[in-house]
Write a protein that holds these residues in place. Sequence first.
Motif, mmCIF file in Angstrom:
data_model
loop_
_atom_site.group_PDB
_atom_site.id
_atom_site.type_symbol
_atom_site.label_atom_id
_atom_site.label_comp_id
_atom_site.label_asym_id
_atom_site.label_seq_id
_atom_site.Cartn_x
_atom_site.Cartn_y
_atom_site.Cartn_z
ATOM 1 N N GLU A 69 0.835 -1.203 0.000
ATOM 2 C CA GLU A 69 0.000 0.000 0.000
ATOM 3 C C GLU A 69 0.870 1.252 0.000
ATOM 4 O O GLU A 69 0.540 2.241 -0.648
ATOM 5 C CB GLU A 69 -0.948 -0.001 1.200
ATOM 6 C CG GLU A 69 -2.037 1.030 1.112
ATOM 7 C CD GLU A 69 -2.975 0.833 -0.071
ATOM 8 O OE1 GLU A 69 -3.499 1.851 -0.575
ATOM 9 O OE2 GLU A 69 -3.210 -0.315 -0.497
ATOM 10 N N LEU B 68 0.713 4.347 -2.593
ATOM 11 C CA LEU B 68 0.492 5.716 -2.117
ATOM 12 C C LEU B 68 1.630 6.662 -2.495
ATOM 13 O O LEU B 68 1.586 7.836 -2.145
ATOM 14 C CB LEU B 68 0.294 5.718 -0.596
ATOM 15 C CG LEU B 68 -0.993 5.035 -0.129
ATOM 16 C CD1 LEU B 68 -0.984 4.854 1.383
ATOM 17 C CD2 LEU B 68 -2.210 5.840 -0.572
ATOM 18 N N GLY C 264 4.216 14.626 1.742
ATOM 19 C CA GLY C 264 2.866 14.277 1.297
ATOM 20 C C GLY C 264 2.631 12.776 1.271
ATOM 21 O O GLY C 264 1.573 12.286 1.687
ATOM 22 N N VAL C 265 3.616 12.038 0.813
ATOM 23 C CA VAL C 265 3.508 10.571 0.780
ATOM 24 C C VAL C 265 3.513 10.023 2.204
ATOM 25 O O VAL C 265 2.743 9.125 2.535
ATOM 26 C CB VAL C 265 4.651 9.949 -0.058
ATOM 27 C CG1 VAL C 265 4.597 8.429 -0.012
ATOM 28 C CG2 VAL C 265 4.582 10.454 -1.497
ATOM 29 N N GLU D 20 2.395 11.421 4.908
ATOM 30 C CA GLU D 20 1.075 11.650 5.496
ATOM 31 C C GLU D 20 0.060 10.637 4.998
ATOM 32 O O GLU D 20 -0.754 10.127 5.776
ATOM 33 C CB GLU D 20 0.603 13.069 5.206
ATOM 34 C CG GLU D 20 1.398 14.117 5.958
ATOM 35 C CD GLU D 20 1.061 15.543 5.545
ATOM 36 O OE1 GLU D 20 0.592 15.757 4.389
ATOM 37 O OE2 GLU D 20 1.273 16.434 6.380
ATOM 38 N N ARG D 21 0.095 10.312 3.715
ATOM 39 C CA ARG D 21 -0.846 9.337 3.162
ATOM 40 C C ARG D 21 -0.609 7.947 3.760
ATOM 41 O O ARG D 21 -1.558 7.233 4.106
ATOM 42 C CB ARG D 21 -0.745 9.296 1.631
ATOM 43 C CG ARG D 21 -1.290 10.543 0.966
ATOM 44 C CD ARG D 21 -1.482 10.373 -0.529
ATOM 45 N NE ARG D 21 -0.255 10.141 -1.270
ATOM 46 C CZ ARG D 21 0.513 11.090 -1.816
ATOM 47 N NH1 ARG D 21 0.192 12.365 -1.669
ATOM 48 N NH2 ARG D 21 1.592 10.768 -2.493
ATOM 49 N N LYS E 267 -1.748 7.934 7.477
ATOM 50 C CA LYS E 267 -3.211 7.955 7.558
ATOM 51 C C LYS E 267 -3.777 6.570 7.251
ATOM 52 O O LYS E 267 -4.651 6.073 7.973
ATOM 53 C CB LYS E 267 -3.772 8.995 6.587
ATOM 54 C CG LYS E 267 -5.279 9.103 6.623
ATOM 55 C CD LYS E 267 -5.770 10.181 5.669
ATOM 56 C CE LYS E 267 -7.281 10.281 5.684
ATOM 57 N NZ LYS E 267 -7.776 11.309 4.744
ATOM 58 N N HIS E 268 -3.287 5.948 6.199
ATOM 59 C CA HIS E 268 -3.767 4.615 5.830
ATOM 60 C C HIS E 268 -3.505 3.607 6.948
ATOM 61 O O HIS E 268 -4.398 2.845 7.336
ATOM 62 C CB HIS E 268 -3.100 4.144 4.539
ATOM 63 C CG HIS E 268 -3.367 2.709 4.226
ATOM 64 N ND1 HIS E 268 -4.586 2.252 3.778
ATOM 65 C CD2 HIS E 268 -2.577 1.614 4.347
ATOM 66 C CE1 HIS E 268 -4.534 0.946 3.622
ATOM 67 N NE2 HIS E 268 -3.320 0.533 3.962
#
Length: 102
Positions: free
Chosen positions: A24, A28, A67-68, A70-71, A74-75
């Motif tokens: 994942e 992302l 940015g990556v 954070e994604r 979050k996931h």
Amino acid sequence: MQLYPLKLVTVVGEAVIMEDIANEGLKLGATGYTMTDAAGEGSRGTRNVLVSSGAKTQKVEFVVPMGVAERILKHVSHTYFEHYACIAWLSDVQVVRGQQYV
């Protein structure tokens, strides 16, 4: 030599979920990851590399832009924290060949 500021996302958890987290992370935006076996103790007790039940603990790390990061965080937090022994954190790093991570 030039150093590039990036983020290191580290996730430690039950081996049963780590391959999914690694895959994942790539989806992302991460360009790669490092996965290793881990052992330790925390709020859900002691986790050895190989415990009697056969369950393993592993660590996966991604070097990524913010940015990556954070994604991924979050996931992981939304998908795994409630049901698995899992922790994640974010660190500042500086890498050589930083263009490899963008």
